[in-house]
Structure formats: C-alpha cells, structure tokens
Write a protein that holds these residues in place. Structure first.
Motif, PDB file in Angstrom:
ATOM      1  N   ALA A 241      23.233  -4.404 -39.005  1.00 53.47           N
ATOM      2  CA  ALA A 241      23.814  -5.586 -38.371  1.00 53.47           C
ATOM      3  C   ALA A 241      22.690  -6.242 -37.587  1.00 53.47           C
ATOM      4  O   ALA A 241      22.078  -5.621 -36.719  1.00 53.47           O
ATOM      5  N   LEU A 242      22.375  -7.479 -37.918  1.00 53.65           N
ATOM      6  CA  LEU A 242      21.327  -8.204 -37.211  1.00 53.65           C
ATOM      7  C   LEU A 242      21.731  -8.442 -35.761  1.00 53.65           C
ATOM      8  O   LEU A 242      22.924  -8.524 -35.449  1.00 53.65           O
ATOM      9  N   PRO A 243      20.750  -8.574 -34.862  1.00 53.70           N
ATOM     10  CA  PRO A 243      21.089  -8.964 -33.493  1.00 53.70           C
ATOM     11  C   PRO A 243      21.810 -10.309 -33.492  1.00 53.70           C
ATOM     12  O   PRO A 243      21.580 -11.154 -34.358  1.00 53.70           O
ATOM     13  N   VAL A 244      22.687 -10.490 -32.518  1.00 52.15           N
ATOM     14  CA  VAL A 244      23.432 -11.750 -32.401  1.00 52.15           C
ATOM     15  C   VAL A 244      22.434 -12.905 -32.296  1.00 52.15           C
ATOM     16  O   VAL A 244      21.468 -12.850 -31.530  1.00 52.15           O
ATOM     17  N   GLY A 245      22.640 -13.948 -33.094  1.00 52.32           N
ATOM     18  CA  GLY A 245      21.768 -15.119 -33.072  1.00 52.32           C
ATOM     19  C   GLY A 245      20.572 -15.025 -33.999  1.00 52.32           C
ATOM     20  O   GLY A 245      19.855 -16.006 -34.186  1.00 52.32           O
ATOM     21  N   ALA A 246      20.327 -13.864 -34.599  1.00 52.54           N
ATOM     22  CA  ALA A 246      19.182 -13.705 -35.505  1.00 52.54           C
ATOM     23  C   ALA A 246      19.596 -14.053 -36.928  1.00 52.54           C
ATOM     24  O   ALA A 246      20.770 -14.006 -37.290  1.00 52.54           O
ATOM     25  N   LYS A 247      18.611 -14.420 -37.745  1.00 49.88           N
ATOM     26  CA  LYS A 247      18.872 -14.692 -39.161  1.00 49.88           C
ATOM     27  C   LYS A 247      17.785 -14.033 -39.999  1.00 49.88           C
ATOM     28  O   LYS A 247      16.712 -13.686 -39.491  1.00 49.88           O
ATOM     29  N   TYR A 248      18.071 -13.869 -41.275  1.00 53.80           N
ATOM     30  CA  TYR A 248      17.181 -13.182 -42.206  1.00 53.80           C
ATOM     31  C   TYR A 248      16.834 -14.114 -43.358  1.00 53.80           C
ATOM     32  O   TYR A 248      17.720 -14.760 -43.919  1.00 53.80           O
ATOM     33  N   THR A 249      15.554 -14.195 -43.690  1.00 52.58           N
ATOM     34  CA  THR A 249      15.102 -15.013 -44.808  1.00 52.58           C
ATOM     35  C   THR A 249      14.750 -14.089 -45.969  1.00 52.58           C
ATOM     36  O   THR A 249      13.768 -13.349 -45.895  1.00 52.58           O
ATOM     37  N   THR A 250      15.559 -14.130 -47.012  1.00 48.93           N
ATOM     38  CA  THR A 250      15.325 -13.252 -48.154  1.00 48.93           C
ATOM     39  C   THR A 250      14.031 -13.618 -48.865  1.00 48.93           C
ATOM     40  O   THR A 250      13.171 -12.771 -49.084  1.00 48.93           O
ATOM     41  N   ARG A 251      13.877 -14.899 -49.205  1.00 54.05           N
ATOM     42  CA  ARG A 251      12.707 -15.317 -49.987  1.00 54.05           C
ATOM     43  C   ARG A 251      12.416 -16.786 -49.729  1.00 54.05           C
ATOM     44  O   ARG A 251      13.315 -17.595 -49.593  1.00 54.05           O
ATOM     45  N   THR A 252      11.126 -17.116 -49.663  1.00 55.77           N
ATOM     46  CA  THR A 252      10.699 -18.513 -49.583  1.00 55.77           C
ATOM     47  C   THR A 252       9.760 -18.801 -50.740  1.00 55.77           C
ATOM     48  O   THR A 252       9.177 -17.878 -51.317  1.00 55.77           O
ATOM     49  N   ASP A 253       9.603 -20.065 -51.090  1.00 55.56           N
ATOM     50  CA  ASP A 253       8.765 -20.435 -52.238  1.00 55.56           C
ATOM     51  C   ASP A 253       7.333 -19.917 -52.101  1.00 55.56           C
ATOM     52  O   ASP A 253       6.729 -19.490 -53.078  1.00 55.56           O
ATOM     53  N   ASP A 254       6.785 -19.968 -50.881  1.00 57.87           N
ATOM     54  CA  ASP A 254       5.398 -19.513 -50.697  1.00 57.87           C
ATOM     55  C   ASP A 254       5.293 -18.011 -50.444  1.00 57.87           C
ATOM     56  O   ASP A 254       4.203 -17.454 -50.407  1.00 57.87           O
ATOM     57  N   GLY A 255       6.430 -17.350 -50.273  1.00 58.48           N
ATOM     58  CA  GLY A 255       6.429 -15.908 -50.054  1.00 58.48           C
ATOM     59  C   GLY A 255       6.056 -15.481 -48.648  1.00 58.48           C
ATOM     60  O   GLY A 255       6.106 -14.294 -48.331  1.00 58.48           O
ATOM     61  N   LEU A 256       5.685 -16.419 -47.797  1.00 66.34           N
ATOM     62  CA  LEU A 256       5.196 -16.060 -46.467  1.00 66.34           C
ATOM     63  C   LEU A 256       6.290 -15.528 -45.547  1.00 66.34           C
ATOM     64  O   LEU A 256       5.997 -14.742 -44.648  1.00 66.34           O
ATOM     65  N   LEU A 257       7.518 -15.954 -45.751  1.00 65.53           N
ATOM     66  CA  LEU A 257       8.606 -15.533 -44.861  1.00 65.53           C
ATOM     67  C   LEU A 257       9.575 -14.568 -45.527  1.00 65.53           C
ATOM     68  O   LEU A 257      10.662 -14.324 -45.005  1.00 65.53           O
TER      69      LEU A 257
ATOM     70  N   THR B 195      -3.371 -10.078 -40.909  1.00 66.22           N
ATOM     71  CA  THR B 195      -3.321 -11.168 -39.931  1.00 66.22           C
ATOM     72  C   THR B 195      -2.440 -10.784 -38.757  1.00 66.22           C
ATOM     73  O   THR B 195      -1.682  -9.823 -38.821  1.00 66.22           O
ATOM     74  N   CYS B 196      -2.572 -11.554 -37.680  1.00 67.55           N
ATOM     75  CA  CYS B 196      -1.879 -11.285 -36.418  1.00 67.55           C
ATOM     76  C   CYS B 196      -0.631 -12.149 -36.302  1.00 67.55           C
ATOM     77  O   CYS B 196      -0.681 -13.243 -35.737  1.00 67.55           O
ATOM     78  N   ILE B 197       0.478 -11.679 -36.828  1.00 64.08           N
ATOM     79  CA  ILE B 197       1.725 -12.430 -36.769  1.00 64.08           C
ATOM     80  C   ILE B 197       2.340 -12.248 -35.382  1.00 64.08           C
ATOM     81  O   ILE B 197       2.516 -11.124 -34.926  1.00 64.08           O
ATOM     82  N   THR B 198       2.622 -13.350 -34.708  1.00 67.60           N
ATOM     83  CA  THR B 198       3.241 -13.327 -33.383  1.00 67.60           C
ATOM     84  C   THR B 198       4.249 -14.463 -33.296  1.00 67.60           C
ATOM     85  O   THR B 198       4.378 -15.257 -34.227  1.00 67.60           O
ATOM     86  N   ALA B 199       4.901 -14.559 -32.154  1.00 64.91           N
ATOM     87  CA  ALA B 199       5.857 -15.654 -31.950  1.00 64.91           C
ATOM     88  C   ALA B 199       5.174 -17.011 -32.089  1.00 64.91           C
ATOM     89  O   ALA B 199       5.755 -17.974 -32.563  1.00 64.91           O
ATOM     90  N   ALA B 200       3.914 -17.100 -31.669  1.00 71.46           N
ATOM     91  CA  ALA B 200       3.183 -18.367 -31.719  1.00 71.46           C
ATOM     92  C   ALA B 200       2.379 -18.538 -32.999  1.00 71.46           C
ATOM     93  O   ALA B 200       1.806 -19.597 -33.230  1.00 71.46           O
ATOM     94  N   SER B 201       2.306 -17.500 -33.817  1.00 72.13           N
ATOM     95  CA  SER B 201       1.490 -17.575 -35.035  1.00 72.13           C
ATOM     96  C   SER B 201       2.239 -16.918 -36.191  1.00 72.13           C
ATOM     97  O   SER B 201       2.016 -15.761 -36.507  1.00 72.13           O
ATOM     98  N   PRO B 202       3.161 -17.653 -36.824  1.00 68.65           N
ATOM     99  CA  PRO B 202       3.926 -17.096 -37.931  1.00 68.65           C
ATOM    100  C   PRO B 202       3.037 -16.873 -39.156  1.00 68.65           C
ATOM    101  O   PRO B 202       1.895 -17.337 -39.197  1.00 68.65           O
ATOM    102  N   PRO B 203       3.551 -16.141 -40.154  1.00 71.54           N
ATOM    103  CA  PRO B 203       2.767 -15.938 -41.372  1.00 71.54           C
ATOM    104  C   PRO B 203       2.256 -17.275 -41.910  1.00 71.54           C
ATOM    105  O   PRO B 203       2.958 -18.263 -41.908  1.00 71.54           O
ATOM    106  N   GLY B 204       1.017 -17.298 -42.329  1.00 72.47           N
ATOM    107  CA  GLY B 204       0.410 -18.515 -42.844  1.00 72.47           C
ATOM    108  C   GLY B 204      -0.372 -19.270 -41.791  1.00 72.47           C
ATOM    109  O   GLY B 204      -1.220 -20.091 -42.114  1.00 72.47           O
ATOM    110  N   GLN B 205      -0.111 -18.997 -40.502  1.00 71.19           N
ATOM    111  CA  GLN B 205      -0.834 -19.652 -39.417  1.00 71.19           C
ATOM    112  C   GLN B 205      -1.510 -18.639 -38.504  1.00 71.19           C
ATOM    113  O   GLN B 205      -2.086 -19.002 -37.483  1.00 71.19           O
TER     114      GLN B 205
END
Length: 198
Positions: free
Chosen positions: A49-65, A113-123
């Motif tokens: 069960a995801l935390p309240v307010g959270a969402k899950y991205t199964t697949r994106t076109d670029d695969g980054l998320l 890479t360093c994925i953080t709140a300010a630097s999502p995958p790809g950035q």
C-alpha cells in the motif's frame, strides 16, 4: 482512525526508529506497522500500500521514471522494480543489487547518478562515491531482504545524499530509496513492513 490515534501510531514508529542502531551484518529492527490508506500496488509478486498521497509510475517512454514512487513535487523518491525479466537474460546489461559493492543499489552498467528530490532521473549529477554505512537484513512483509544504506557523494555536492536498498534475490524485487531522510524512511519502513506476496 482519529487524529489522536494517528499521532500515537506515528510517535510509536519514530520512537522505535530512534531507539534502534545497526552495524554492518546485523539484522534491521522490525518497524511498527500502521494501517496504510494509500493506493494498492503490485510489482511482480510484491503487494504494498503506497503512502497516502504517493503515486507510482509503471513506465515512461524514456524509461527514466520506470518504477518510481513520487510524492508532491518530488518525481522519484523511491523505486520498486521487478527484475525477473532482466535477470533471466544472460545478455542483459545489469549489475545485480548487492550490499557488498560500493554502488550496490545501482543495477546499471553505466556511471551511477545522484537521484534526489531536486535532481530526478535524467537531471542528476554523476555519483563520485558510495560508502556503505549499514548492511544486513531487513523485513519486507514476511520476507527478509538484503539491506544496505550508502552515503553517496556527487559531482554536484548539493546532491550528496543517502540511498537505501532492499533486495529480494529469490523474488527478484528491488526497492531503492533515494535522498533518504527520517520522514521518508518511516514511510518506506511502514510500506515495506505491510507488504505481502502472491
């Protein structure tokens, strides 16, 4: 559940987390489970069960998320990945997760890479170091996962952070938490403690 009961439950989780310490090779304490009210998610054989307010991205076109859990403006706080297909292909470019290597949370064969709140995958900036702080086993529902926490350093020092990993080698489920901090640690612990498997 009343607001008072929620506050008491959260206080119990925080108290349990504050009283526990871990060192390399020791099992992680079993977190207190509170009832989650977020959406139900199935990844491979894992049900959470995801935390309240959270969402899950199964697949994106670029695969980054792919496999990202997001909340608010943060696009990838954690990943839940089913690696059965990738690990069954002998030609797939993958490093198996392991708390026995510096970048053990990173399954790619390129530069982490360093994925953080300010630097999502790809950035995200290139990771320059990954020092293991904790390792052992931690609960994911009724199962025990290989667990690790790393201090990650980055080319952009403002992106330095901690990464947590849970790896279930039989189920081939990988959970990675980026930019670890106490509030999100508690949510991850609660979500994973309530996990079931099919």
């Amino acid at each position: 559940m009343s607001f008072r009961h929620i506050v008491v439950a959260v206080a119990a989780v925080l108290s349990a987390a504050a009283c526990s310490t871990s060192t390399a090779g020791q099992a992680q304490p079993v977190p207190t489970v509170t009832k989650a009210a977020g959406p139900q998610l199935v990844v491979g054989t894992l049900h959470v069960a995801l935390p309240v307010g959270a969402k899950y991205t199964t697949r994106t076109d670029d695969g980054l998320l792919d496999g990202c859990i997001s909340e608010g403006t943060v696009v990838c706080e954690a990943r839940l990945l089913d690696l059965r297909e990738a690990t069954s292909d002998p030609n797939a470019p993958i490093n198996l997760p392991s708390a026995k290597r510096p970048f053990g949370w990173y399954t790619g064969t390129d530069v982490p890479t360093c994925i953080t709140a300010a630097s999502p995958p790809g950035q995200a900036a290139v990771a320059t170091g990954s020092n293991l702080l904790e390792s052992g086993f931690a609960p994911v529902g009724p199962k025990k996962a290989e667990y690790g926490r790393w201090q990650v350093t980055c080319e952009d020092e403002t992106q330095n952070n901690q990464v947590r990993m849970w790896w279930l080698p039989t189920s081939k489920i990988l959970v990675v938490q980026y930019g670890s901090f106490p509030g999100w640690d508690d949510k991850m612990n609660t979500m994973l403690a309530g996990a079931t498997f099919s």
